[in-house]
Scaffold this motif. Structure first.
Motif, mmCIF file in Angstrom:
data_model
loop_
_atom_site.group_PDB
_atom_site.id
_atom_site.type_symbol
_atom_site.label_atom_id
_atom_site.label_comp_id
_atom_site.label_asym_id
_atom_site.label_seq_id
_atom_site.Cartn_x
_atom_site.Cartn_y
_atom_site.Cartn_z
ATOM 1 N N THR A 260 4.031 -2.525 -7.629
ATOM 2 C CA THR A 260 4.298 -3.293 -6.406
ATOM 3 C C THR A 260 4.615 -4.741 -6.741
ATOM 4 N N HIS B 210 9.554 -0.669 -0.520
ATOM 5 C CA HIS B 210 9.300 0.694 -0.041
ATOM 6 C C HIS B 210 10.196 1.693 -0.762
ATOM 7 N N ASP C 52 3.888 -0.787 -2.429
ATOM 8 C CA ASP C 52 3.066 -0.929 -1.226
ATOM 9 C C ASP C 52 3.517 -2.159 -0.449
ATOM 10 N N ARG D 152 1.224 -5.170 0.855
ATOM 11 C CA ARG D 152 0.716 -6.229 -0.022
ATOM 12 C C ARG D 152 1.486 -7.532 0.122
#
Length: 330
Positions: A23, A138, A143, A146
């Motif tokens: 991420t 995405h 995520d 976050r």
């Protein structure tokens, strides 16, 4: 630090604690791509806290060769993001460098900053850029939750400033306030009918009492979104040329066929200490009412000396609260 904005459409974002490595990398790169058109230069340190990943070693060697050619004794390389080769280097190395920043020299200053191998990152994004970043993250399996406003990040590090959490008992028809607090309760009739009930209950669960009384909510809820217990916000009051930012946490949300309520408590740094609840209820005969409950004590620090003034302002806003849904629901 609370929040920094340059205009109505730009907000500083950061990565919440606990973001996984994929991420972090996806967000850092997505923000750089989203902001490329307004970046004039990127400055990147060709040093990493950890070993460079094998996949980026070619880019590291290319950057080190550039530094050597410049006969620079430093570790920082200035890149032109408008050149594909330079942008590619920045995109590859940024998540792993000990420090890199992107600048808008046309007046915006730094708008993208990543440090300590991506563990500290901030991006000044427009709404469109933030949406683009979330889509890219995405799409890469990261995520998106976050990526949060800096304001939200700093709210998360504050403690509640009182100990009777849930003391306004928004789910209870009868209220017995805890001892030792300035307790206030007032109910007004809004009207009757199913439409009024739907409108008023939706409004009370999305900060409508506050926003219709002159407050702004930061971060603003999405249209149609209701708050959830545990969420944290800045409530922003305008007093002439001044803005007072009040950190709060939603401590209870009630949603039944006859009752809709939001209770929030104060966080450290709030002008007062305590809890407030807005409760919309519907009686057997269809009457819709708004009840305001609050528990108040003096805040800490500089706010303690201003408590008498704060109480005067509190009374003024209470009058607005009690009118908010009457005016807004009709």
């Amino acid at each position: 630090m609370r929040i920094t904005t340059t205009d109505d459409d730009e907000t500083w974002f950061t990565l919440a604690d606990g973001a996984d490595r994929s991420t972090v990398e996806a967000t850092v790169r997505a923000a750089l791509v989203a902001q490329r058109d307004r970046l004039d230069r990127v400055e990147i340190d060709i040093v990493s806290d950890d070993d460079w990943p094998v996949a980026v070693l070619d880019a590291v060697r290319a950057a080190e060769a550039r530094l050597s050619a410049l006969r620079s004794r430093g570790i920082s390389l200035t890149l032109d993001p408008r050149r594909d080769a330079d942008f590619g280097l920045a995109l590859t190395l940024a998540p792993f460098s000990i420090g890199c920043s992107g600048y808008d020299d046309g007046g915006g200053g730094p708008v993208w900053s990543v440090n300590d191998t991506g563990t500290s990152a901030t991006f000044r994004l427009t709404a469109a850029e933030a949406s683009a970043v979330r889509r890219a993250v995405h799409g890469g399996g990261g995520d998106t939750e976050r990526l949060i406003p800096v304001a939200t990040y700093h709210l998360g590090r504050r403690d509640l400033s009182y100990d009777v959490v849930g003391g306004t008992a928004p789910s209870d028809e009868r209220w017995r306030p805890p001892d030792g607090w300035r307790a206030h309760e007032r109910t007004v009739r809004l009207g009757d009918g199913a439409d009024l009930w739907e409108d008023a209950s939706r409004a009370v669960l999305s900060w409508g009492v506050k926003t219709r009384s002159g407050f702004a909510v930061d971060p603003p809820p999405e249209p149609g979104q209701v708050v959830r217990a545990g969420e944290r916000f800045w409530l922003v009051a305008r007093l002439g040329p001044l803005r007072v930012r009040e950190p709060v946490q939603v401590v209870e949300v009630v949603t039944t066929g006859r009752r809709a309520a939001l209770a929030y408590g104060t966080l450290e740094g709030h002008p007062v200490s305590g809890e407030e609840a807005f409760i919309v209820s519907r009686s057997d005969d269809g009457t819709v009412s708004l009840t305001l409950r609050s528990l108040t004590r003096a805040g800490s620090g500089r706010w303690r000396a201003l408590f008498p003034l704060v109480l005067l302002l509190q009374r003024r806003y209470r009058r607005r609260y009690l009118r908010a849904l009457t005016l807004g629901a009709r």
